[in-house]
Design a protein around this motif. Structure first.
Motif, PDB file in Angstrom:
ATOM      1  N   TYR A 190      29.997  21.491  37.628  1.00  0.00           N
ATOM      2  CA  TYR A 190      31.106  21.667  38.571  1.00  0.00           C
ATOM      3  C   TYR A 190      32.009  22.827  38.150  1.00  0.00           C
ATOM      4  O   TYR A 190      32.460  23.610  38.992  1.00  0.00           O
ATOM      5  N   VAL A 191      32.278  22.929  36.860  1.00  0.00           N
ATOM      6  CA  VAL A 191      33.112  24.030  36.368  1.00  0.00           C
ATOM      7  C   VAL A 191      32.435  25.363  36.644  1.00  0.00           C
ATOM      8  O   VAL A 191      33.084  26.342  37.072  1.00  0.00           O
ATOM      9  N   THR A 192      31.139  25.434  36.416  1.00  0.00           N
ATOM     10  CA  THR A 192      30.400  26.673  36.680  1.00  0.00           C
ATOM     11  C   THR A 192      30.429  27.035  38.153  1.00  0.00           C
ATOM     12  O   THR A 192      30.631  28.196  38.527  1.00  0.00           O
ATOM     13  N   LEU A 193      30.233  26.034  39.026  1.00  0.00           N
ATOM     14  CA  LEU A 193      30.247  26.280  40.468  1.00  0.00           C
ATOM     15  C   LEU A 193      31.624  26.750  40.935  1.00  0.00           C
ATOM     16  O   LEU A 193      31.736  27.663  41.759  1.00  0.00           O
ATOM     17  N   VAL A 194      32.667  26.123  40.412  1.00  0.00           N
ATOM     18  CA  VAL A 194      34.025  26.539  40.780  1.00  0.00           C
ATOM     19  C   VAL A 194      34.286  27.965  40.327  1.00  0.00           C
ATOM     20  O   VAL A 194      34.902  28.774  41.050  1.00  0.00           O
ATOM     21  N   ALA A 195      33.825  28.305  39.123  1.00  0.00           N
ATOM     22  CA  ALA A 195      34.012  29.671  38.622  1.00  0.00           C
ATOM     23  C   ALA A 195      33.279  30.684  39.498  1.00  0.00           C
ATOM     24  O   ALA A 195      33.802  31.754  39.805  1.00  0.00           O
ATOM     25  N   LEU A 196      32.069  30.342  39.925  1.00  0.00           N
ATOM     26  CA  LEU A 196      31.305  31.244  40.786  1.00  0.00           C
ATOM     27  C   LEU A 196      31.973  31.407  42.151  1.00  0.00           C
ATOM     28  O   LEU A 196      32.039  32.511  42.700  1.00  0.00           O
ATOM     29  N   VAL A 197      32.484  30.300  42.697  1.00  0.00           N
ATOM     30  CA  VAL A 197      33.193  30.379  43.973  1.00  0.00           C
ATOM     31  C   VAL A 197      34.420  31.276  43.845  1.00  0.00           C
ATOM     32  O   VAL A 197      34.709  32.094  44.726  1.00  0.00           O
ATOM     33  N   ALA A 198      35.134  31.134  42.728  1.00  0.00           N
ATOM     34  CA  ALA A 198      36.324  31.960  42.515  1.00  0.00           C
ATOM     35  C   ALA A 198      35.959  33.438  42.431  1.00  0.00           C
ATOM     36  O   ALA A 198      36.667  34.303  42.961  1.00  0.00           O
ATOM     37  N   VAL A 199      34.840  33.749  41.780  1.00  0.00           N
ATOM     38  CA  VAL A 199      34.416  35.144  41.643  1.00  0.00           C
ATOM     39  C   VAL A 199      34.176  35.773  43.012  1.00  0.00           C
ATOM     40  O   VAL A 199      34.501  36.944  43.249  1.00  0.00           O
ATOM     41  N   PHE A 200      33.604  34.999  43.939  1.00  0.00           N
ATOM     42  CA  PHE A 200      33.277  35.545  45.262  1.00  0.00           C
ATOM     43  C   PHE A 200      34.455  35.462  46.230  1.00  0.00           C
ATOM     44  O   PHE A 200      34.598  36.316  47.105  1.00  0.00           O
ATOM     45  N   VAL A 201      35.290  34.443  46.105  1.00  0.00           N
ATOM     46  CA  VAL A 201      36.352  34.222  47.087  1.00  0.00           C
ATOM     47  C   VAL A 201      37.613  35.018  46.765  1.00  0.00           C
ATOM     48  O   VAL A 201      38.266  35.545  47.673  1.00  0.00           O
ATOM     49  N   LEU A 202      37.964  35.120  45.502  1.00  0.00           N
ATOM     50  CA  LEU A 202      39.221  35.773  45.135  1.00  0.00           C
ATOM     51  C   LEU A 202      39.306  37.229  45.595  1.00  0.00           C
ATOM     52  O   LEU A 202      40.356  37.646  46.105  1.00  0.00           O
ATOM     53  N   PRO A 203      38.253  38.048  45.455  1.00  0.00           N
ATOM     54  CA  PRO A 203      38.366  39.418  45.991  1.00  0.00           C
ATOM     55  C   PRO A 203      38.612  39.452  47.499  1.00  0.00           C
ATOM     56  O   PRO A 203      39.398  40.288  47.976  1.00  0.00           O
ATOM     57  N   LEU A 204      37.971  38.562  48.241  1.00  0.00           N
ATOM     58  CA  LEU A 204      38.198  38.508  49.685  1.00  0.00           C
ATOM     59  C   LEU A 204      39.620  38.064  49.986  1.00  0.00           C
ATOM     60  O   LEU A 204      40.283  38.625  50.878  1.00  0.00           O
ATOM     61  N   PHE A 205      40.107  37.077  49.245  1.00  0.00           N
ATOM     62  CA  PHE A 205      41.474  36.607  49.435  1.00  0.00           C
ATOM     63  C   PHE A 205      42.473  37.722  49.140  1.00  0.00           C
ATOM     64  O   PHE A 205      43.442  37.925  49.875  1.00  0.00           O
ATOM     65  N   TRP A 206      42.223  38.484  48.066  1.00  0.00           N
ATOM     66  CA  TRP A 206      43.130  39.586  47.725  1.00  0.00           C
ATOM     67  C   TRP A 206      43.104  40.661  48.809  1.00  0.00           C
ATOM     68  O   TRP A 206      44.144  41.215  49.175  1.00  0.00           O
ATOM     69  N   ALA A 207      41.914  40.969  49.333  1.00  0.00           N
ATOM     70  CA  ALA A 207      41.805  42.001  50.370  1.00  0.00           C
ATOM     71  C   ALA A 207      42.562  41.592  51.620  1.00  0.00           C
ATOM     72  O   ALA A 207      43.272  42.405  52.230  1.00  0.00           O
ATOM     73  N   VAL A 208      42.429  40.324  52.024  1.00  0.00           N
ATOM     74  CA  VAL A 208      43.142  39.837  53.206  1.00  0.00           C
ATOM     75  C   VAL A 208      44.641  39.896  52.981  1.00  0.00           C
ATOM     76  O   VAL A 208      45.412  40.349  53.844  1.00  0.00           O
ATOM     77  N   SER A 209      45.078  39.455  51.810  1.00  0.00           N
ATOM     78  CA  SER A 209      46.501  39.459  51.512  1.00  0.00           C
ATOM     79  C   SER A 209      47.053  40.884  51.455  1.00  0.00           C
ATOM     80  O   SER A 209      48.107  41.186  52.039  1.00  0.00           O
ATOM     81  N   ALA A 210      46.335  41.784  50.771  1.00  0.00           N
ATOM     82  CA  ALA A 210      46.814  43.152  50.620  1.00  0.00           C
ATOM     83  C   ALA A 210      46.809  43.921  51.937  1.00  0.00           C
ATOM     84  O   ALA A 210      47.578  44.871  52.100  1.00  0.00           O
ATOM     85  N   SER A 211      45.963  43.515  52.884  1.00  0.00           N
ATOM     86  CA  SER A 211      45.914  44.223  54.164  1.00  0.00           C
ATOM     87  C   SER A 211      47.186  44.016  54.978  1.00  0.00           C
ATOM     88  O   SER A 211      47.438  44.766  55.927  1.00  0.00           O
ATOM     89  N   PHE A 212      47.994  43.030  54.611  1.00  0.00           N
ATOM     90  CA  PHE A 212      49.261  42.775  55.307  1.00  0.00           C
ATOM     91  C   PHE A 212      50.458  43.324  54.531  1.00  0.00           C
ATOM     92  O   PHE A 212      51.601  43.027  54.851  1.00  0.00           O
ATOM     93  N   LYS A 213      50.193  44.119  53.487  1.00  0.00           N
ATOM     94  CA  LYS A 213      51.259  44.700  52.689  1.00  0.00           C
ATOM     95  C   LYS A 213      51.444  46.176  53.037  1.00  0.00           C
ATOM     96  O   LYS A 213      50.532  46.828  53.538  1.00  0.00           O
TER      97      LYS A 213
END
Length: 270
Positions: A9-32
């Motif tokens: 579970y820890v490994t899966l969460v880490a992998l999800v974070a690796v793929f999701v966090l860049p997308l989340f940052w891009a969406v957030s930064a696009s409104f700045k």
């Protein structure tokens, strides 16, 4: 047992974070604002739609978007059909030169695209078929990977007895393929469609070589122009990247069942 499951579970969460966090940052930064894009704050303190408005008003974004989505969609539909038909021929028919032809086709997977880039460009230009809608679609309608994938799946998923029964009933060969074989290939067709769409939609090198008009650029080329400019328009690039990700997300959501079924079938039968 619990420790292994917890580690999984820890490994899966880490992998999800690796793929999701860049997308989340891009969406957030696009409104700045441009000056706040690389600030410490993750969420925009003063959200704004100026980036999207300037992108849509000042750049031919919808032209790039339409070119990418249109060519990727047409190429995917044609490619899936052609690969299924070719895979069916290799899997269920015996003819002279079949093994040699399959070997040549399969061996082409080992050839880097850079090797065929110049010959393909010369062939397209010399034949007078360098219009974007033709040159961005036709060269990729029969990828070797797709044919090999369909051939392997048909060998496993389509029994010869079903085909013989259809022939005894008087069905023609194409009717057998259309009415009997294709419905059985739905999981693999979905997986191949996702792969084909992403390959065409994200293609950069070939459109860069074959397309000359800015208004006919695909999204990767258009966004590259914004990034390569002297002012480094990160704000416009991020807004464009967020909008460009929508079709790929929709394709995955629409075909996720077929994709997962295809992967599961391959895992079980392979």
């Amino acid at each position: 047992m619990r420790a292994r499951r917890g580690l999984l579970y820890v490994t899966l969460v880490a992998l999800v974070a690796v793929f999701v966090l860049p997308l989340f940052w891009a969406v957030s930064a696009s409104f700045k604002d441009r000056g706040d894009i690389f600030s410490v704050s993750v969420l925009p303190e003063n959200p704004t739609l100026d980036n999207y408005q300037r992108l849509l008003d000042g750049q031919p974004f919808w032209s790039w978007f339409g070119m990418s989505v249109g060519t990727a969609t047409i190429s995917t539909v044609v490619s899936v059909f052609v690969c299924a038909l070719a895979g069916y021929g290799f899997a269920k028919f015996r003819f002279r030169g079949r093994q040699a032809l399959f070997t040549v086709m399969f061996s082409s997977l080992s050839i880097p695209f850079a090797v065929i880039l110049v010959p393909l460009f010369v062939l397209i230009v010399k034949s007078g078929l360098s219009t974007p809608w033709f040159s961005l679609i036709v060269p990729w309608v029969a990828p070797a990977f797709g044919i090999f994938m369909m051939q392997q799946y048909i060998v496993q998923a389509v029994p010869d007895e079903i085909l013989e029964a259809a022939r005894i009933d008087g069905a023609q060969e194409f009717a057998i393929f259309w009415r009997v074989v294709l419905p059985l290939l739905r999981p693999s067709l979905g997986a191949l469609a996702v792969w084909s769409f992403l390959q065409t939609y994200n293609s950069f090198m070939w459109p860069l070589v074959i397309v000359s008009e800015t208004s006919q650029y695909t999204l990767p080329l258009g966004l590259n122009i914004l990034f390569s400019a002297e002012n480094r328009s990160f704000d416009l690039v991020l807004a464009g990247a967020v909008l460009a990700s929508i079709p790929t997300i929709l394709v995955f959501l629409l075909l996720r069942k077929q994709l997962l079924d295809g992967l599961s079938a391959g895992a079980v039968k392979g």
